[in-house]
Design a protein around this motif. Structure first.
Motif, PDB file in Angstrom:
ATOM      1  N   LEU A 686      -4.236   1.715   1.846  1.00 33.03           N
ATOM      2  CA  LEU A 686      -3.145   2.434   1.395  1.00 33.03           C
ATOM      3  C   LEU A 686      -1.989   1.014   0.938  1.00 33.03           C
ATOM      4  O   LEU A 686      -1.291   0.757  -0.016  1.00 33.03           O
ATOM      5  CB  LEU A 686      -2.541   3.424   1.963  1.00 33.03           C
ATOM      6  N   ILE A 687      -1.930   0.431   1.531  1.00 31.77           N
ATOM      7  CA  ILE A 687      -1.164  -0.701   1.592  1.00 31.77           C
ATOM      8  C   ILE A 687      -1.369  -1.976   0.311  1.00 31.77           C
ATOM      9  O   ILE A 687      -0.686  -1.846  -0.874  1.00 31.77           O
ATOM     10  CB  ILE A 687      -0.804  -2.181   2.241  1.00 31.77           C
ATOM     11  N   ARG A 688      -3.413  -1.647  -0.212  1.00 28.98           N
ATOM     12  CA  ARG A 688      -3.550  -2.271  -2.157  1.00 28.98           C
ATOM     13  C   ARG A 688      -3.425  -1.624  -2.135  1.00 28.98           C
ATOM     14  O   ARG A 688      -2.726  -1.563  -3.818  1.00 28.98           O
ATOM     15  CB  ARG A 688      -4.834  -2.085  -1.227  1.00 28.98           C
ATOM     16  N   ALA A 689      -2.737   0.371  -2.184  1.00 28.26           N
ATOM     17  CA  ALA A 689      -2.479   0.968  -3.238  1.00 28.26           C
ATOM     18  C   ALA A 689      -0.571   0.877  -3.365  1.00 28.26           C
ATOM     19  O   ALA A 689      -0.251   1.714  -3.866  1.00 28.26           O
ATOM     20  CB  ALA A 689      -3.167   2.482  -2.872  1.00 28.26           C
ATOM     21  N   GLY A 690      -0.013   0.417  -3.073  1.00 29.74           N
ATOM     22  CA  GLY A 690       1.176  -0.420  -2.862  1.00 29.74           C
ATOM     23  C   GLY A 690       1.564   0.216  -1.551  1.00 29.74           C
ATOM     24  O   GLY A 690       3.346   0.796  -1.933  1.00 29.74           O
ATOM     25  N   ALA A 691       1.306   0.683  -0.692  1.00 31.27           N
ATOM     26  CA  ALA A 691       1.852   1.799   0.162  1.00 31.27           C
ATOM     27  C   ALA A 691       3.215   0.620   1.244  1.00 31.27           C
ATOM     28  O   ALA A 691       3.226  -0.861   0.827  1.00 31.27           O
ATOM     29  CB  ALA A 691       1.361   1.738   1.172  1.00 31.27           C
ATOM     30  N   ARG A 692       3.904   1.474   1.304  1.00 34.51           N
ATOM     31  CA  ARG A 692       5.714   1.126   2.112  1.00 34.51           C
ATOM     32  C   ARG A 692       5.103   0.841   3.545  1.00 34.51           C
ATOM     33  O   ARG A 692       5.172   2.252   3.648  1.00 34.51           O
ATOM     34  CB  ARG A 692       6.674   1.370   1.081  1.00 34.51           C
ATOM     35  N   VAL A 693       5.507   0.207   4.188  1.00 36.97           N
ATOM     36  CA  VAL A 693       5.856  -0.150   5.796  1.00 36.97           C
ATOM     37  C   VAL A 693       7.126   0.683   6.128  1.00 36.97           C
ATOM     38  O   VAL A 693       8.082  -1.066   6.164  1.00 36.97           O
ATOM     39  CB  VAL A 693       4.694  -1.445   6.190  1.00 36.97           C
ATOM     40  N   MET A 694       7.560   0.923   6.774  1.00 37.45           N
ATOM     41  CA  MET A 694       8.646   1.069   7.470  1.00 37.45           C
ATOM     42  C   MET A 694       8.371   1.497   9.282  1.00 37.45           C
ATOM     43  O   MET A 694       7.536   1.807  10.438  1.00 37.45           O
ATOM     44  CB  MET A 694       9.501   2.084   7.634  1.00 37.45           C
TER      45      MET A 694
END
Length: 734
Positions: A686-694
Motif C-alpha cells: 500500500l505504501i509503495r502504491a502511494g498510501a498515506r499513513v495517519m
C-alpha cells in the motif's frame, strides 16, 4: 515587508477597486454583445463597394466607421440635420440606431472618471496603481505559500477565507496585472504624459481639381473591409478637399476626383503599442479576451471580502497592547509566536511589567522579524508556542527562514521562552528549535532557555523573577490567563466502555450549536469543522482548556469526542460524569496538519484507545469509498471495542476496506504495532502504491508504530521520516 505592501493598499483602496472592477466587468460584455449583434460584411467585400452602397442610400454621407467588432456606422446630413445609423454591409441600408446606450455611457463614465472629470481620472489611475501593487505582491505571497512558482497550483490548507483568497488570486492575478498596467498607460496617454509618436501624412498641396468620382471605382479603396477603420469624405463643393482613409496599417489621403492615393503614413511603433494597449484593456477587437478579463475582474470583490475577513481575523488573534512603543524606539523587543492567541496574553503581561519598570517595549509577531527595524534594541525576548508536531505557530511562520538568511545575528542578546503541554511529545519543540538556531547563528543569549507547561501562571512568575535578576530589576509577573471565547454544547447521547479493564472511556455526542449568519460567512466558530480538528473544552474551575480530537465533521450535524477518564484528571473526570442534557463550555481549533487529504490514494489509519476518534470520523466521511485500512488497538474486544457496530456498517458500505484489531489482553495479547508486522507485506504494498499513513493515540503506541514501520519499509529503502517529509505520514499524539 511584502505582506505589508500587499495589505495596506488593499485596505485603503478596497471600495474604489471594487467599483472599478465591477464596472469594468460590466463593460467587458459590450464588445462580445456587439460582435454577436452587429451585421457583418460578407467575405470578399471591399471598402470601395461598401462605401458606394452606403453613399447610394445616404445622400450627404460624411463618414463611415468600422468598429473592431465589425459594426459599421454611417454619419450624414439630412437637410442640415446630422444623422447616424448602424449599417448592414450587405445592402448599405440602416440596420439599427447608432445612439449610444445610456447604461454603457454611464458605466464608461463611472469606470474612467467616477463622474468627477480629470480628478476622477486621477483617482481611477491611483486605483489601478494600487491594483498593480496588490497583484505583484499577491503573486509573490502565493508563490511563497505554495513553495515556489513551479508549485503555483499546489493544494492549499487552512481557513476557508484564506484558501478562497489565494485560489481566486492565483487564477485572476495575471488578468488583473494586465488590466491595471494598461489602465495606467491609457491614463498617462490621456494626460499627455507619454510621447505622441503619431505619424500623419502631409496634406496634399495639389489635387486633380475634380469632384464626384464614384467611390466604387476608387483604386485605393480596393482593400478588404476587415482592414478598414474609417473613411471621411471630402466636401464635394471644394475640389481641393480630399477623402481621409484610416486602416489598421496607417492613414492616407485620396483624391475625390480620381480616387487615387495622394499620400500615406504607416502607423508608428508607438501608435501600434498604444492601440494594442487599448485593445487589451477594453476588449474591443478581442471580445473573448475582454470576457476573460471581465471574469477575472469579478474576483476583486471576492478577494476584497476575504481579505477584510483575514485582516480582521489577524487583528482579533493579536490583542492590542497598551503602550506599545514604535519599533525604532524600543530597547526591549518581544517577538511572539502564537497559534490560538494565549501566548499573546503572556506577552501583554510581560510588556506591562517591563513598561512599569521604565523600559521602552515593543511587541510584534515573530513572522515579521527584521533586526533593522530595531536600531535601539538592547535585548530581544522570544515567547514561542509550538503547533502540532513541533511546527511554527501562525504568528511565527517564516521566522527561522528569516533568521537563516541574516548575514550575522543581532548584537542585542536574546532570551527564549517556550509554551506547551508536557502531555504532548513535541512539548515546546518549536521554541527549542528557535533557541538552537539562534545559538548556531551566534546570537548571544542573556537567559537560559525555559519553558511554561499548560500556561502555568506560577511557572511564568518564576521565569519573570529570573528575567528581572538578569536585567537588574525586580520583576513580578502576575498573569491572569485569558479565557477563550466559548459556547455551551449540550450532550444528547453517550456510550460507555472499558470499565471491565480499568480504562473507563466514553463516546460523547453533543448537539452542534446554532451558527449566526456572519460565522457561516466567515467560517468562524462552529460554522465548519472536520474530523481531526480539536475541541477545546474548558473544565469548571480552570481557564486552561483541554483539547480533544473530533470524531465528526460539521456535515454530520453533531460534535463527537472520545474521552478516557484519567486518574485525577480535572477535565476528563468532569466529561466522564456528564449526562445527557448537561452542558460543557467549548470552542473549536482547526488542525489542518491532521487531515486525510483528497484523492484516491489508500489510507492506512493506525490508532489505539481513544485515538480511534478522529480515525472513525475520517471513515464516516469517506463517501467516495477511498481505500481505507484501519489498524485499531484496544485492551479487550468485549470491553473497549469502540465503534464496533459503526465499523461493521462502514465496512459493509464500502467506506472501510479492511479492519485489523489488536487486543493487549486476553488469550493472545498483542499491540497494534504487532498487527502491522503481521500485515507487513500488504502494508508495504500500500505504501509503495502511494498510501498515506495517519497515526493517532498515545506517544508509546506511536513510537512502537514508527519502529514497526521502520522494519516493514527497510527493504524498500523507505522510513517513516521519509514519508513524513513527503507529507504521507502524520501523527496526532498525546
Amino acid at each position: 515587508m511584502i505582506r505589508a505592501v500587499h495589505r495596506w493598499p488593499g485596505i485603503a483602496a478596497a471600495l474604489l477597486l471594487v467599483v472599478l472592477a465591477l464596472s469594468g466587468a460590466a463593460l467587458s460584455l459590450y464588445p462580445a454583445a456587439e460582435r454577436l449583434s452587429a451585421p457583418q460584411a460578407e467575405a470578399g467585400l471591399s471598402v470601395a463597394d461598401l462605401a458606394a452602397r452606403i453613399a447610394a442610400s445616404h445622400p450627404g454621407l460624411e463618414q463611415v466607421r468600422r468598429a473592431p467588432s465589425g459594426q459599421v456606422t454611417a454619419y450624414w446630413f439630412d437637410g442640415g440635420t446630422p444623422r447616424a445609423a448602424v449599417i448592414d454591409p450587405a445592402t448599405g441600408q440602416d440596420a439599427g440606431s447608432a445612439d449610444p446606450d445610456p447604461l454603457r455611457r454611464w458605466l464608461t463614465n463611472l469606470h474612467r472618471s467616477l463622474f468627477l472629470g480629470d480628478a476622477g481620472r486621477i483617482a481611477a489611475a491611483l486605483g489601478a496603481g494600487a491594483m498593480l501593487v496588490l497583484a505583484l505582491s499577491g503573486a509573490a505571497l502565493v508563490a511563497r505559500r505554495t513553495g515556489g512558482w513551479r508549485r503555483w497550483f499546489a493544494r492549499l490548507r487552512g481557513p476557508l477565507a484564506g484558501r478562497l483568497h489565494v485560489e481566486i488570486a492565483r487564477v485572476a492575478v495575471a488578468g488583473l496585472m494586465l488590466s491595471s498596467a494598461t489602465a495606467l498607460w491609457m491614463t498617462a496617454s490621456t494626460f499627455d504624459l507619454l510621447p505622441d509618436g503619431a505619424r500623419t501624412p502631409a496634406f496634399p498641396a495639389e489635387t486633380s481639381g475634380r469632384t464626384g468620382a464614384d467611390l466604387a471605382g476608387a483604386s485605393a479603396l480596393r482593400m478588404p473591409v476587415a482592414a478598414f477603420r474609417s473613411l471621411s469624405l471630402a466636401d464635394p463643393n471644394d475640389p481641393a478637399d480630399v477623402h481621409t482613409l484610416k486602416t489598421a496599417q496607417g492613414t492616407g489621403y485620396l483624391d475625390q476626383g480620381s480616387g487615387e492615393l495622394l499620400d500615406w503614413a504607416d502607423l508608428s511603433a508607438w501608435q501600434q503599442v498604444s492601440e494594442t494597449v487599448f485593445m487589451l484593456h477594453t476588449g474591443q477587437g478581442a471580445a473573448v479576451l475582454g470576457l476573460v478579463l471581465g471574469l477575472m475582474a469579478l474576483g476583486v470583490p471576492a478577494m476584497a471580502g476575504t481579505g477584510v475577513v483575514l485582516w480582521l481575523s489577524a487583528r482579533r488573534a493579536r490583542p492590542r497592547i497598551r503602550g506599545n512603543v514604535p519599533p525604532g524606539r524600543a530597547e526591549t523587543v518581544l517577538l511572539v509566536g502564537s497559534e490560538g492567541g494565549s501566548t499573546w496574553g503572556f506577552a501583554a503581561t510581560l510588556h506591562a511589567a517591563l513598561t512599569d519598570a521604565g523600559q521602552r517595549v515593543h511587541a510584534a509577531p515573530m513572522a515579521g522579524f527584521d533586526p533593522a527595524r530595531y536600531p535601539e534594541a538592547a535585548r530581544f525576548i522570544i515567547l514561542a508556542a509550538t503547533y502540532g508536531e513541533g511546527c511554527a505557530p501562525a504568528s511565527a511562520k517564516g521566522f527561522l527562514d528569516r533568521l537563516s538568511r541574516l548575514e550575522r545575528a543581532p548584537k542585542a542578546p536574546l532570551a527564549v521562552l517556550g509554551f506547551g503541554d508536557r502531555s504532548f511529545p513535541a512539548f515546546c519543540a518549536y521554541a527549542e528549535e528557535v533557541a538552537a538556531a539562534a545559538g548556531d547563528k551566534g546570537w548571544p543569549q542573556f537567559l537560559d532557555f525555559a519553558t511554561i507547561d499548560r500556561q502555568s501562571p506560577q511557572e511564568f512568575a518564576r521565569w519573570g523573577r529570573a528575567l528581572g535578576a538578569a536585567l537588574g530589576t525586580e520583576l513580578e509577573l502576575i498573569h491572569q490567563p485569558v479565557v477563550p471565547a466559548s459556547e455551551a454544547l449540550t450532550l444528547f447521547s453517550r456510550r460507555d466502555y472499558g470499565a471491565e479493564v480499568q480504562a473507563p472511556t466514553v463516546i460523547l455526542r453533543l448537539a452542534a450549536p446554532r451558527v449566526p449568519a456572519w460565522q457561516r460567512l466567515t467560517g468562524r466558530g462552529f460554522a465548519r469543522w472536520q474530523a481531526g480538528d480539536l475541541l477545546g473544552v474548558l473544565p469548571e474551575g480552570s481557564p486552561v482548556p483541554r483539547f480533544y480530537s473530533l470524531a465528526s465533521g460539521s456535515r454530520d450535524g453533531f460534535v463527537e469526542i472520545v474521552v478516557r477518564k484519567q486518574p485525577g484528571g480535572l477535565c476528563s473526570g468532569q466529561l466522564a460524569e456528564l449526562q445527557p442534557g448537561g452542558t460543557v463550555q467549548a470552542f473549536l481549533r482547526r488542525n489542518p496538519g491532521f487531515r486525510p487529504g483528497r484523492g484516491r490514494a489508500p489510507l492506512i489509519l493506525v490508532g489505539a484507545g481513544t485515538g480511534i476518534g478522529p480515525l472513525a470520523g475520517f471513515i464516516r466521511a469517506n463517501a467516495r469509498r477511498r481505500p481505507v485500512h484501519l489498524f485499531f488497538g484496544m485492551r479487550h474486544a468485549d470491553s473497549d471495542f469502540l465503534y464496533r457496530e459503526e465499523l461493521a456498517a462502514w465496512q459493509g458500505a464500502g467506506r472501510l476496506s479492511h479492519l485489523v484489531t489488536a487486543n493487549s489482553r486476553g488469550e493472545h495479547p498483542h499491540h497494534v504495532q504487532d498487527a502491522l508486522r503481521r500485515e507487513a507485506a500488504e502494508v508495504a504494498r500500500l505504501i509503495r502504491a502511494g498510501a498515506r499513513v495517519m497515526v493517532c493515540g498515545g506517544r508509546g503506541m506511536a513510537a512502537g508504530v514508527r519502529a514497526a514501520l521502520d522494519e516493514i519499509l527497510a527493504p524498500a529503502g523507505l522510513t517513516p521520516a521519509l514519508l513524513k517529509a513527503e507529507g504521507r505520514y502524520v501523527e496526532d499524539v498525546y
